[in-house]
Each structure stands twice: as structure tokens, then as C-alpha cells.
Enzyme design. Structure first.
Site, PDB file in Angstrom:
ATOM      1  N   LYS A 177     104.130  39.595  10.068  1.00 56.16           N
ATOM      2  CA  LYS A 177     103.033  39.366   9.120  1.00 56.16           C
ATOM      3  C   LYS A 177     103.526  38.545   7.923  1.00 56.16           C
ATOM      4  CE  LYS A 177     100.592  43.506  10.643  1.00 56.16           C
ATOM      5  NZ  LYS A 177     100.248  44.919  10.461  1.00 56.16           N
TER       6      LYS A 177
ATOM      7  N   GLN B  24     101.501  49.792   6.424  1.00 54.41           N
ATOM      8  CA  GLN B  24     101.764  49.800   7.869  1.00 54.41           C
ATOM      9  C   GLN B  24     101.751  51.231   8.404  1.00 54.41           C
ATOM     10  OE1 GLN B  24     101.894  47.028   9.696  1.00 54.41           O
ATOM     11  NE2 GLN B  24     102.286  48.078  11.625  1.00 54.41           N
TER      12      GLN B  24
ATOM     13  N   ASP C 175      93.118  45.337   5.993  1.00 53.85           N
ATOM     14  CA  ASP C 175      93.225  45.957   7.319  1.00 53.85           C
ATOM     15  C   ASP C 175      91.861  46.508   7.773  1.00 53.85           C
ATOM     16  OD1 ASP C 175      95.528  45.966   8.869  1.00 53.85           O
ATOM     17  OD2 ASP C 175      96.529  47.478   7.640  1.00 53.85           O
TER      18      ASP C 175
HETATM   19  N1  GUN Z   1      99.891  49.959  13.061  1.00 56.28           N
HETATM   20  C1  GUN Z   1      99.494  49.469  14.256  1.00 56.28           C
HETATM   21  N2  GUN Z   1      98.594  48.482  14.090  1.00 56.28           N
HETATM   22  C2  GUN Z   1      98.412  48.346  12.761  1.00 56.28           C
HETATM   23  C3  GUN Z   1      97.600  47.478  11.966  1.00 56.28           C
HETATM   24  O1  GUN Z   1      96.822  46.636  12.449  1.00 56.28           O
HETATM   25  N3  GUN Z   1      97.712  47.644  10.618  1.00 56.28           N
HETATM   26  C4  GUN Z   1      98.537  48.578  10.064  1.00 56.28           C
HETATM   27  N4  GUN Z   1      98.545  48.678   8.731  1.00 56.28           N
HETATM   28  N5  GUN Z   1      99.282  49.399  10.769  1.00 56.28           N
HETATM   29  C5  GUN Z   1      99.229  49.276  12.116  1.00 56.28           C
END
Ligand code: GUN
Length: 293
Positions: A52, A96, A119
Site C-alpha cells: 500500500k 490494518q 477502508d
Molecule cells: N486485512 C485484510 N484485508 C484488509 C483491508 O482491506 N484493509 C485492512 N485495513 N485490513 C485488512
């Protein structure tokens, strides 16, 4: 059978976003800024967050990574969220997941200011998405919608089975595909661990979204000829063939399912890169204040 190339589409989206960033800068505006909170050192989470951050660099965004040890207190994490909420330079941020067990995930998600929740996990964004109001849509389901759209895959009137009812993929995916929208109008069945005779549903499905996190779960005899199969799984399994010592496995037994499909996403290179592209798209929306004016 046609492979759905998520990596290629993701790069195309990134190019468009990079152009938009140049336009913003030419207008004297600041670079969009995404922050990420990473707790502990789970290998998968490390990889996703690194990716990211790298993508932010590629498109000309600023990024900030805040790391905490796995024994960080909930209070300290909530304070970090509050600091990002109040930091005017940060347009959007993510925490995350998963978080360590001693931290209440819901409490942390609800602490994120909805206008910075790129998100799309906050109940306000989830609720607004359900009601067709402007909202950040969670990155993975949004990425899948983009893929179906860009490959001109007809969804209207199709039977769609979503396997897995997680808050971040399966549940929002089932809602998006049932909406009265261009990529939508499916008759959706949301299957899960208590579904009886799963195969009786999947063999009638025109589109299957497999998001349960169980490597090679979907076998050829569960899929009808000509189906569209979207594989959301990314489980790390030990492998002596790679330098890292593991391989990413999808939820679909690709080699036997692919020949039966009209379209299928590979793992890696399918849904994964699109999750990141969607997050970057949401961050641009946040920087331009297009969802919350
Ligand atoms: N863990 C697995 N997929 C995601 C996601 O799209 N965003 C976040 N913040 N954590 C995750």
C-alpha cells in the site's frame, strides 16, 4: 477461459490517479496523504501494508506508516487513531486488520473519523453504502466491482454465489452485487460455514466470489461450465520453491477450475492488486473531499 488480469487493471488505475495528482499539484493543492497503522509483525499484514505504501509512492501520494508492537494497549492505539483524525495533513488512513486479540477491533474501527475511513469499515460508511448514499466502499469488494466492469462481464439477472460472510469482503460484496447498479442486479446467495449442501448452490451460479480463506477450497465439480470465478483467498502456505519459503494460495483449485470458467482471477495478480487500487481511489476521493464535503 479468459484470465482476469487484476495487476494490469490496477496499474491502469494507478496511471490515471497519478495524472490526477499532477493536476491537483498544478492547481496549487497538496499531495493526497494516506496513513496506515500496523500492529505487530504478521507476515501477511506486513506485505499488504508495504504494498500500500509503495503504491502511494508510485502515484505521487504522501504516506505515513505508524507501527506498534503486538502488545500495544488499546488506549494507546485509540490515541493514535484520534491523532490521525485530527491531523489535517492526513486525508485518509487505515488500521490494518487483524488486530491482536486483546484489542477490540470494533472499538478501533468506530474511532476512525468516517470522512477519513478510506477502508470503508466504519458503520457509517457501511450504512451509507447499503443506502446508496455517497460512501467509501471497502476496498476488496469495490476492486471486484471494478474488475467485472472493466471486463464487461454481464451481471444483471445472473445467479451469484458469494462464499464467506466477513464484514470486509463477503457481506459488502453480496450487497453490492444485488444493487440496482451497472455492476449489480444479480440474484445473490450468501453462503457460509453453516450452509448445507454448498455444491447445490455453487453449481447453479453464473458468478462465484470465493472469500472464505481456505486454500483450494473450490473444486471443479462445484462449478458449472462457463461460470465466472473470483478468488479472494490469499493464504500463505509453506513452499520450498520460493525464496521467501511460502506461496500465496487462493480459495480456488485453479488448475482444475480454470478450464471450466468463462473468466477467472488468478492468485496472485487477480483481486489483491485491485484492493490496493481501490484504497488509493478512496484516498483520492478523501483528498478531494468528494464523499464528505
Ligand atoms: N486485512 C485484510 N484485508 C484488509 C483491508 O482491506 N484493509 C485492512 N485495513 N485490513 C485488512
Amino acid at each position: 477461459m479468459q484470465l482476469i488480469d487484476g495487476k494490469k487493471i490496477s496499474l491502469e488505475i494507478q496511471e490515471t490517479i497519478a495524472e490526477e495528482v499532477k493536476t491537483l499539484l498544478a492547481q496549487g493543492k497538496k499531495k493526497p496523504h494516506l496513513a496506515a497503522i500496523l500492529v505487530g509483525n504478521d507476515g501477511g499484514s506486513e506485505t499488504y501494508v508495504a504494498s500500500k505504501i509503495k503504491t502511494c509512492e508510485n502515484v505521487g501520494f504522501n504516506s505515513t506508516l505508524l507501527r506498534f508492537p503486538s502488545d500495544v494497549s488499546e488506549e494507546k492505539l485509540l490515541q493514535a487513531v484520534e491523532d490521525l483524525n485530527n491531523n489535517d495533513d492526513v486525508d485518509g488512513f487505515i488500521v490494518q486488520l487483524p488486530l491482536p486479540k486483546h484489542i477490540n477491533e470494533h472499538k478501533v474501527i468506530e474511532a476512525v473519523k468516517p470522512s477519513k475511513d478510506v477502508d470503508g469499515f466504519h458503520p457509517i460508511n457501511m450504512g451509507r453504502m447499503v443506502l446508496n448514499l455517497p460512501a467509501y466502499v471497502s476496498a476488496t469488494p469495490y476492486g471486484i466491482v471494478q474488475l467485472l466492469d472493466r471486463y464487461n462481464i454481464e451481471t444483471s439477472g445472473k445467479n451469484c454465489v458469494v462464499i464467506g460472510r466477513s464484514h470486509i469482503v463477503g457481506s459488502p460484496m453480496s450487497i453490492l452485487l444485488a444493487k440496482n447498479t451497472k455492476v449489480g442486479n444479480c440474484t445473490v446467495t450468501l453462503c457460509h460455514s453453516k450452509t448445507k449442501d454448498l455444491k447445490s448452490f455453487t453449481t447453479k451460479a453464473d458468478i462465484i466470489v470465493c472469500a472464505l480463506g481456505s486454500p483450494e477450497f473450490l473444486k471443479a465439480d462445484m462449478v458449472k461450465e462457463g461460470a465466472v470465478v473470483i478468488d479472494v483467498g490469499t493464504t500463505r502456505v509453506a513452499s520450498s520453491e520460493t525464496k521467501s519459503g511460502f506461496k500465496l494460495k487462493g480459495d480456488v483449485k485453479f488448475d482444475e477450475v480454470a478450464p471450466k470458467c468463462s473468466y477467472i482471477t488468478p492468485v496472485p495478480g487477480g483481486v489483491g492488486p485491485m484492493t490496493i487500487a481501490s484504497l488509493i481511489m478512496n484516498t483520492l476521493l478523501a483528498a478531494k473531499k468528494e464523499i464528505y464535503k
